[in-house]
Design an enzyme around this catalytic site. Structure first.
Site, PDB file in Angstrom:
ATOM      1  N   SER A  21       0.735  -1.322  -0.164  1.00  0.00           N
ATOM      2  CA  SER A  21       0.107  -0.161   0.044  1.00  0.00           C
ATOM      3  C   SER A  21       0.885   1.306  -0.129  1.00  0.00           C
ATOM      4  CB  SER A  21      -0.988   0.000   1.335  1.00  0.00           C
ATOM      5  OG  SER A  21      -2.024   0.943   0.940  1.00  0.00           O
ATOM      6  N   ASN A  22       0.252   2.424   0.441  1.00  0.00           N
ATOM      7  CA  ASN A  22       1.047   3.600   0.242  1.00  0.00           C
ATOM      8  C   ASN A  22       0.644   4.417   1.544  1.00  0.00           C
ATOM      9  OD1 ASN A  22      -1.049   5.410  -0.577  1.00  0.00           O
ATOM     10  ND2 ASN A  22      -0.664   3.899  -2.473  1.00  0.00           N
ATOM     11  N   ARG A  23       1.230   5.820   1.557  1.00  0.00           N
ATOM     12  CA  ARG A  23       0.852   6.472   3.065  1.00  0.00           C
ATOM     13  C   ARG A  23      -0.291   7.438   2.631  1.00  0.00           C
ATOM     14  NH1 ARG A  23       4.435  10.192   4.529  1.00  0.00           N
ATOM     15  NH2 ARG A  23       5.702  10.181   2.575  1.00  0.00           N
ATOM     16  N   SER A  24      -1.183   7.337   1.524  1.00  0.00           N
ATOM     17  CA  SER A  24      -2.214   8.154   1.309  1.00  0.00           C
ATOM     18  C   SER A  24      -3.088   8.212   2.603  1.00  0.00           C
ATOM     19  CB  SER A  24      -2.919   7.946   0.253  1.00  0.00           C
ATOM     20  OG  SER A  24      -4.225   8.592   0.213  1.00  0.00           O
ATOM     21  N   ALA A  88      -4.810   7.442  -4.225  1.00  0.00           N
ATOM     22  CA  ALA A  88      -3.493   7.062  -4.489  1.00  0.00           C
ATOM     23  C   ALA A  88      -3.320   5.444  -4.874  1.00  0.00           C
ATOM     24  CB  ALA A  88      -2.466   7.424  -3.302  1.00  0.00           C
TER      25      ALA A  88
END
Ligand code: C5P
Length: 215
Positions: A21-24, A88
């Protein structure tokens, strides 16, 4: 107006307990959904997992993966006047999710990844969307140039660009400083908190949509 907003990160499963995943944080997308709903517009928020509180008077469709977000958007975009892609979305996903938890047997582990569907890039072509199309561009260099390329290649009416290398704004933060990139001009907005910025962005997007309806 009918407004679709994608928001948050996507999660791409590796095995039953792990994901990419990502930091969004989802803050920008949720603030935009709130701003349009507050002005009396009908909003569908298609969001990956976030801890944001759901704004009032917003229809909410939770999704997890990029593929699920793609499918949800394809189902609903046809009846929208405005579509804003603030999510994102993961660019790559594991070729397959292991059915059992991966054991730590070797010193190295190679994951094979495959591209996810380009949801924004499908809007004009595959989905046949003719309404007002707004994308985001998170860049670490050549902000305007990269945003302008995105505007043209995805058929957007507006790309909202932010420099994610600047500390304290953008990704996973309460504030954002953006450059509005239109086909014929660029407008820099001052840094402000995402809630106030969302009101200004909603105004700008509604102006664009009104201009499109007049044509
Ligand atoms: O090319 P890039 O990922 O930087 O483009 C960002 C824009 O495209 C954002 O508006 C994002 O929501 C959208 N996007 C998408 N589907 C993807 C990747 C990005 O809708 N698979």
């Amino acid at each position: 107006m009918n407004v679709l907003v994608t928001a948050g990160p996507t999660r791409e499963p590796i095995d039953p307990v792990r994901y990419l995943s990502n930091r969004s944080s989802g803050k920008m997308g949720y603030a935009l959904a709130h701003a349009f709903a507050h002005e009396g517009h009908r909003v569908l928020l298609i969001s990956g997992p976030t801890s944001q509180p759901l704004p009032d008077h917003v229809d909410y469709l939770p999704v997890t993966t990029a593929a699920e977000m793609h499918q949800a958007v394809s189902r609903h975009i046809g009846r929208m006047d405005i579509a804003i892609f603030a999510a994102a979305v993961a660019d790559y996903t594991p070729v397959h999710a292991e059915p059992q938890k991966i054991k730590k047997t070797g010193d190295r582990l190679t994951l094979e990844l495959v591209r996810t569907p380009d949801i924004l890039g499908s809007a004009r072509g595959a989905f046949g969307f003719t309404g007002t199309l707004v994308g985001f561009a998170a860049e670490t260099e050549a902000l305007e140039e990269n945003a302008r390329k995105k505007l043209a290649s995805k058929g957007c009416d507006l790309v909202i660009a932010n420099d994610v290398s600047k500390p304290g704004i953008g990704f996973d933060s309460d504030r954002n400083e953006v450059l509005l990139v239109y086909p014929d001009q660029s407008v820099a907005l001052p840094a402000e908190d995402k809630v106030h910025l969302a009101n200004h962005l909603a105004e700008a997007i509604l102006e664009l949509a009104a201009g499109k309806a007049d044509r």
